[in-house]
Structures are given as structure tokens and as C-alpha cells.
Motif scaffolding. Structure first.
Motif, short mmCIF file in Angstrom:
data_model
loop_
_atom_site.label_atom_id
_atom_site.label_comp_id
_atom_site.label_asym_id
_atom_site.label_seq_id
_atom_site.Cartn_x
_atom_site.Cartn_y
_atom_site.Cartn_z
N LYS A 28 0.80 -1.24 0.00
CA LYS A 28 0.00 0.00 0.00
C LYS A 28 0.82 1.27 0.00
O LYS A 28 0.46 2.25 0.64
CB LYS A 28 -0.96 0.01 1.20
N GLU A 31 2.61 6.27 -5.04
CA GLU A 31 3.59 6.42 -6.11
C GLU A 31 4.78 7.28 -5.67
O GLU A 31 5.94 6.92 -5.89
CB GLU A 31 2.92 7.03 -7.34
N GLN A 73 4.18 1.00 -11.28
CA GLN A 73 3.18 0.12 -11.91
C GLN A 73 3.54 -1.36 -11.67
O GLN A 73 2.69 -2.17 -11.34
CB GLN A 73 3.11 0.34 -13.43
N GLN A 76 2.81 -2.42 -8.13
CA GLN A 76 1.39 -2.68 -7.91
C GLN A 76 0.98 -4.03 -8.50
O GLN A 76 0.23 -4.78 -7.87
CB GLN A 76 0.55 -1.58 -8.56
N GLU A 80 -0.38 -7.62 -6.53
CA GLU A 80 -1.64 -8.28 -6.89
C GLU A 80 -1.44 -9.72 -7.36
O GLU A 80 -2.40 -10.45 -7.53
CB GLU A 80 -2.31 -7.52 -8.05
#
Ligand code: GDP
Ligand code: MN
Length: 367
Positions: A28, A31, A73, A76, A80
């Protein structure tokens, strides 16, 4: 206790064992925070590695090399990435220019009651896949320069192994594995990966690592449940329970205590109309607690028992090495089809709760 890569590398840094320049990116992050965190890492490209407890991440898409401006990016995406495990974060590190990849480990040899050193010039791959005559293994006390054969870095290796031996003693490590131990183009040895296992009986002496799980206040199973948005309750017994509907799930817990004569390790309710994926995720959550057995108790109403069976089969396929037996009870919608599918795969299934519970009772005694 197995340490996560970034914890192992922290030990290396503290003990003057050359490792990559890296930063740990926790979950979490924004950027801007990520950009700031990676500022000090040299080079145009950054290696990003998912931080999970198991290995073979390279093969499973958990290691990415990206330009510096694409790090956020990629971070992230890795957070996931579904490898059926809790993602503790992402390690961002310098990209090494690799000339060679070696394998080096120190393990505690139980039968000899001594530290054993294992070295191979064929690193970077699973050591199980390296030809036997290319793996050198000796007790630490018998290792000398000739152990490294014709290896150009024999001197450096000797120094490194001595340091690692001291670290193993100090940390009560059962295993320190560096794979790959990289030789850079300019001839330096660098620990590019880290797998450290501390002796569970000595963990209390190293409070800084006392479970990362505890630092975050959540168990692995709880984190996984949160990730999959599954309501999950953790208990202290032996049998992992998955039911559908609150009533049936509670009844299953009673059966575990009254008929099996054991205690539930945890439980969750997959609710009505669950599909195969939800069943797979539920089993992953329950498994993370490492129960002795798992009991999936489903009454098919809206829920199709066939979907349940497919979920169990998916699980079996994804974790072929999972040693925790699963007992499935299916009754109701698509029951026959479900039983056929499960039995075809050699899975244990029953129609009644009594039979399931009695089977678990018998099995658990033998475990
Ligand atoms: P594992 O697959 O979980 O053991 O993760 P590793 O940390 O060992 O990384 C897997 C592979 O990624 C390594 O064997 C390397 O081939 C590659 N790799 C890791 N770090 C670097 C790096 O800095 N530069 C390059 N070129 N490759 C890297
Ligand atoms: Mn590795």
C-alpha cells in the motif's frame, strides 16, 4: 522459522556479506513514496521481486526487471500477483550484470551434528536439477581451498563461507542458502537471493525477526483471507473447516469437537452460490494455518456441489505436494456429478456428516 528474502538480506548487510543494493517496498505505498524509496538504487533498470515465503519466484512471474520510471506500476502488479500466498511486499534492487551464477548453502547436518557446506558452479537453477557430480558437499570443518576446485573465485569463496559460518552460529540458522550467488562482470561475489531458516527453538533470541506475521498483527491465513475478501476465523485446533452457511458451519465445528473428538484449527463460511474459484481460495486460506486435516462440508442448495468439486480439484492441481488430507462432504445439488469427479481424482468424499467425521477421527489418530 523461515525468513523472507529482505529479512535475510538485512542479516547479510549487518554482517558484511556482499548483497544487492535494495529497498523493501511495503504494501500500500503511494507512487511518490515508491519513487523516493528507490532514488538511491543505482542504474537505469530496477529488479523487483515479490516477497513471499516460498521460492521459484523467477519461474512464476514474481521477478521483474523494469526501467526506473515503471517501478510503481510493476510494484502494484506484483502486489496483486496471485501465487496462493501472502505477499509481504516487494524488494526493489539494483540490476546486477551477471557473469556467472553459483549456488552456495550452509545447512545444519543433523546426523553429523555439524554445519555442512554445499557449493556448485551451476547456480541460479533449482539445486535438485543440478547433476550430482557438479555439486560439492562437505562438512564445514573439512572445507579447504581445494573444495572450490578450479573456481576462479576460490579465495573470495573461502572468506565468504567463513563469514557465513559465523553468521549461522550467531543467528542459530538451520539454513543459509544463496542461489544465485552472482559473480558480476567485474568479478565481485554478490548474494542476489537469500533463504534463511532460523531454528524455531532459538527464535526468541532474535526478537528483531520474531515473526513478521506478528509485527503486522495478522497471521498468514488472515492476510490471505483479507486478500480474497473471505470472512475467516482462526482457532487453535487441528481440523481446518470450510462450510457453507452459518448454521452448517457452526454444526461442523460441533461435530469436530463432539464426534471427531478434536478441535477446529479455523473456519470459514463460503456462503451460498460459491464457484470453484471461491472454493480454491477458501482451501488456500484454511491450509495456510497448517491444520492436520481439512474438512469441506457443503450442503448444495444454490451452491452446486459440482463447482465445489472442481474447486477442490483445482486446489489439488495447484498444490500437488500438499500433505494435508482433505475430506469433502457433499449433499444436494449436483451431488452425483461431484462425487464422480472427486473419486476420479482419488479424493475422499462422503454424503453424510457422520461418515466424514468418523473418517477424520480415524485418520487424525494416525497422524
Ligand atoms: P527465486 O526464483 O525465487 O529463487 O528468485 P531469485 O532472486 O533467485 O531470482 C530469480 C532469477 O532472476 C535469478 O536466478 C536471476 O537469473 C534473475 N535475477 C535476479 N536478480 C537479477 C539481477 O540483478 N540481474 C539480472 N540480470 N538477473 C537477475
Ligand atoms: Mn533464488
Amino acid at each position: 522459522m523461515k525468513l523472507i528474502e529482505f529479512q535475510g538480506k538485512e542479516i547479510y548487510e549487518k554482517n558484511d556479506i556482499p548483497t544487492t543494493v535494495h529497498v523493501f517496498l511495503k504494501p500500500k505505498m503511494e507512487e511518490k513514496e515508491v519513487e523516493k524509496a528507490i532514488e538511491g538504487i543505482p542504474g537505469e533498470e530496477i529488479v523487483l521481486k515479490i516477497q513471499i515465503l516460498s521460492g521459484k519466484r523467477g519461474k512464476r512471474g514474481g521477478v521483474k526487471i523494469v526501467p526506473k520510471n515503471k517501478v510503481f506500476q510493476a510494484y502494484q502488479k506484483l502486489m496483486e500477483l496471485d501465487l496462493g500466498e501472502v505477499v509481504f511486499g516487494v524488494l526493489a534492487e539494483e540490476k546486477l550484470v551477471i557473469a556467472k551464477e553459483y549456488y552456495l548453502s550452509l545447512t545444519f547436518d543433523r546426523s553429523a551434528q555439524q554445519v555442512r557446506v554445499i557449493f556448485s558452479q551451476e547456480g541460479g537453477v533449482e539445486i535438485e536439477n543440478v547433476e550430482h557430480d557438479k555439486i560439492h558437499s562437505k562438512l564445514y570443518k573439512d572445507v579447504n581451498r581445494s573444495f572450490y576446485g578450479d573456481c576462479a573465485e576460490a579465495d573470495e569463496l573461502e572468506v565468504l563461507v567463513n563469514k557465513l559460518f559465523e553468521v549461522a552460529k550467531k543467528m542459530d540458522a538451520q539454513l543459509i542458502e544463496i542461489n544465485p550467488l552472482v559473480v558480476t562482470e567485474d568479478g565481485r561475489l554478490i548474494a542476489a537471493d537469500s533463504k534463511v531458516v532460523l531454528d524455531d527453538n532459538a527464535v526468541y533470541l532474535h526478537s528483531e525477526f520474531v515473526n513478521y506475521e506478528k509485527q503486522t498483527g495478522q497471521s498468514q491465513a488472515e492476510k490471505l483471507a483479507e486478500k480474497y475478501s473471505i470472512a475467516y476465523v482462526e482457532l487453535d485446533g487441528e481440523v481446518g473447516v470450510v462450510g457453507n452457511g452459518a448454521g452448517l458451519t457452526m454444526a461442523t465445528l460441533d461435530f469436530v469437537e463432539l464426534v471427531v473428538g478434536s478441535k477446529p484449527a479455523n473456519f470459514l463460511d463460503i456462503g451460498g452460490g460459491a464457484n470453484a474459484e471461491k472454493v480454491l481460495h477458501s482451501l488456500e486460506v484454511v491450509k495456510a494455518r497448517k491444520p492436520k486435516m481439512m474438512w469441506l462440508n457443503i450442503f448444495g442448495g444454490i451452491t452446486s456441489c459440482k463447482q465445489v468439486a472442481l474447486g477442490v480439484i483445482e486446489f489439488q492441481k495447484k498444490y500437488p505436494d500438499c500433505q494435508i488430507p482433505i475430506v469433502v462432504r457433499v449433499m444436494g445439488t449436483d451431488e452425483k456429478e461431484a462425487k464422480r469427479l472427486l473419486e476420479e481424482k482419488g479424493l475422499v468424499c462422503f454424503t453424510t456428516m457422520e461418515k466424514s467425521a468418523n473418517y477424520i477421527k480415524k485418520e487424525i489418530k494416525e497422524k
